[in-house]
Write a protein that holds these residues in place. Structure first.
Motif, short mmCIF file in Angstrom:
data_model
loop_
_atom_site.label_atom_id
_atom_site.label_comp_id
_atom_site.label_asym_id
_atom_site.label_seq_id
_atom_site.Cartn_x
_atom_site.Cartn_y
_atom_site.Cartn_z
N SER A 83 0.78 -1.23 0.00
CA SER A 83 0.00 0.00 0.00
C SER A 83 0.82 1.29 0.00
O SER A 83 0.33 2.33 -0.44
CB SER A 83 -0.94 0.02 1.21
OG SER A 83 -0.20 0.02 2.43
N GLU A 114 -4.04 4.30 11.35
CA GLU A 114 -4.62 3.31 10.45
C GLU A 114 -5.77 2.57 11.11
O GLU A 114 -5.59 1.84 12.09
CB GLU A 114 -3.54 2.31 10.04
CG GLU A 114 -3.99 1.21 9.10
CD GLU A 114 -4.07 1.68 7.66
OE1 GLU A 114 -4.89 2.56 7.39
OE2 GLU A 114 -3.30 1.17 6.82
N ARG A 133 -6.29 1.08 4.50
CA ARG A 133 -5.61 1.50 3.28
C ARG A 133 -5.25 0.32 2.39
O ARG A 133 -5.46 0.35 1.18
CB ARG A 133 -4.36 2.31 3.63
CG ARG A 133 -4.68 3.64 4.30
CD ARG A 133 -3.44 4.46 4.52
NE ARG A 133 -3.77 5.69 5.25
CZ ARG A 133 -3.24 6.87 5.01
NH1 ARG A 133 -2.34 7.00 4.07
NH2 ARG A 133 -3.59 7.94 5.71
N GLU A 150 -8.36 -1.21 0.77
CA GLU A 150 -8.82 -0.51 -0.42
C GLU A 150 -8.01 -0.92 -1.64
O GLU A 150 -8.55 -1.03 -2.76
CB GLU A 150 -8.75 1.00 -0.18
CG GLU A 150 -9.76 1.49 0.86
CD GLU A 150 -9.54 2.93 1.26
OE1 GLU A 150 -8.49 3.51 0.88
OE2 GLU A 150 -10.40 3.48 1.97
N SER A 180 -4.33 9.32 0.58
CA SER A 180 -5.67 8.92 1.02
C SER A 180 -5.82 7.41 0.94
O SER A 180 -5.04 6.73 0.31
CB SER A 180 -6.71 9.59 0.13
OG SER A 180 -6.52 9.24 -1.21
#
Length: 300
Positions: A108, A167, A246, A249, A300
Motif C-alpha cells: 500500500s 490506520e 488503506r 482498499e 488517502s
C-alpha cells in the motif's frame, strides 16, 4: 562551543546511539583509534567510564544515560542551525536508499513512493528489506537501513520517530459472499461467520483484542502471518477478514473482495517513520525522510 568540544559531543552521542566504536567511526568518517581516543577524553572529562564493553557492544553507564538527552538536544540544535551548509539536491543528486517495510507497506505504501520518485528525484534508487522489529534500531543507527516504516512502537531514544498516519480497520469478504451483503455487517451476523486473522505482526493487535472483547475468537478458523495473503484466501470462499483500511482498499481494487464497515471499535495502529536522529542523518537521508512524509502522510 569550540570545535574540539563539538566533536566530542558528536562522538559521545553517536557512541550512545550506535553502541559501537566501529559504527561511530564510519558515521564520522574517522578511524577507530580516533574515536577511542575521543572516548578516553570524554571519560576523563566526566570522571566516569561512560560505556562498558560487552559481547553485545557498548552499554552506557548511569552517567552516560543522564548525559545523553541534554547533549543530544544541544547537538540537534547546532546541527539544525548549520544544516543549510549541506543539502541534497533531488533534481540532480544520486543516492541509493534502503527502506525496511512490512508486506503491508510493500502493498500500500511502496507504490505511492515509486510513482512519485521519478518526478521528485530521478537519481535516487530504493532497496526494500523485510521488516525486522528486533534489529531495526541497530540497523538504523549503523546506517544499514535509512528508514523503517511500521506501526510497532520503537521506544528506543536512539532513533527518531516521525508519525505518518493513524490506520483504522475494515472487514473484507468475497464479493459474492452469500450472507454478508452491502457495505456493513452487524455483530450478530459476524458471530455466525468463520473468520481469518493475522495475529503475528506487532502493532496490529487491535483486531485480536476486538474479536476477543466481543467473544469472537472462537470463530477464527485460520491464522496467517501476512496480510498480503488475505485477498487470495477470502475471494473464493466465505471467510471474513479484518484488514487495515488503506491496504484493504488496494485489495478491493484488484481482487474479487468487498469491504465492510465493522460494528466494533478497533484501536487504530499508529504508522510512523523511524530513522536516525537529525544530527546523524546524511543530506540524502534528510531528503528521503521529508519525501516519504510528504507523499505518505497526505496519501488517502
Amino acid at each position: 562551543m569550540r570545535e574540539f568540544d563539538l566533536n566530542l559531543v558528536r562522538t559521545f552521542v553517536l557512541l550512545y546511539e550506535t553502541r559501537s566504536v566501529t559504527a561511530t567511526a564510519e558515521s564520522l568518517h574517522l578511524t577507530q583509534p580516533t574515536i577511542s581516543y575521543g572516548l578516553q577524553k570524554l571519560r576523563r572529562r566526566f570522571s566516569d567510564e561512560l560505556f562498558r564493553r560487552t559481547g553485545n557492544g557498548l552499554v552506557p553507564t548511569a552517567t552516560a544515560r543522564a548525559l545523553y538527552e541534554p547533549l543530544h538536544a544541544a547537538l540537534a540544535e547546532i546541527e539544525t542551525a548549520v544544516s543549510g551548509a549541506q543539502s541534497f539536491d533531488p533534481a540532480s543528486g544520486r543516492a541509493a536508499c534502503t527502506l525496511c517495510l512490512s508486506d503491508l507497506g510493500e502493498v500500500s505504501l511502496l507504490p505511492r513512493l515509486m510513482a512519485a520518485l521519478p518526478s521528485h528525484a530521478p537519481g535516487v534508487t530504493l532497496t526494500v528489506r523485510p521488516r525486522d522489529v528486533v534489529n531495526a534500531v541497530d540497523q538504523l543507527v549503523r546506517g544499514e537501513i535509512d528508514a523503517f516504516i511500521a506501526s510497532p512502537p520503537l521506544s528506543s531514544q536512539r532513533v527518531a520517530r516521525i508519525p505518518l498516519f493513524s490506520e483504522g480497520y475494515v472487514g473484507m469478504v468475497a464479493d459474492s459472499h452469500p450472507r454478508l451483503r452491502g457495505d456493513r455487517a452487524g455483530l450478530k451476523a459476524l458471530a455466525a461467520e468463520r473468520h481469518i486473522a493475522v495475529f503475528g505482526p506487532a502493532g496490529h493487535d487491535g483486531p485480536r483484542r476486538a474479536l476477543e472483547a466481543h467473544g469472537l475468537l472462537d470463530r477464527v478458523v485460520l491464522e496467517v502471518t501476512r496480510f498480503s495473503t488475505l485477498p487470495y484466501l477470502v475471494q473464493d470462499g466465505e471467510l471474513v477478514a479484518t484488514v487495515p483500511r488503506r491496504v484493504a482498499e488496494t485489495f478491493a481494487a484488484e481482487h474479487r473482495v468487498r469491504l465492510l464497515e465493522l460494528p466494533m471499535e478497533i484501536e487504530p495502529a499508529q504508522v510512523s517513520i523511524y530513522t536516525r536522529h537529525a544530527h546523524a542523518r546524511t543530506p540524502a537521508q534528510h531528503w528521503l525522510v521529508g519525501f516519504m512524509h510528504e507523499i505518505l502522510a497526505t496519501a488517502s
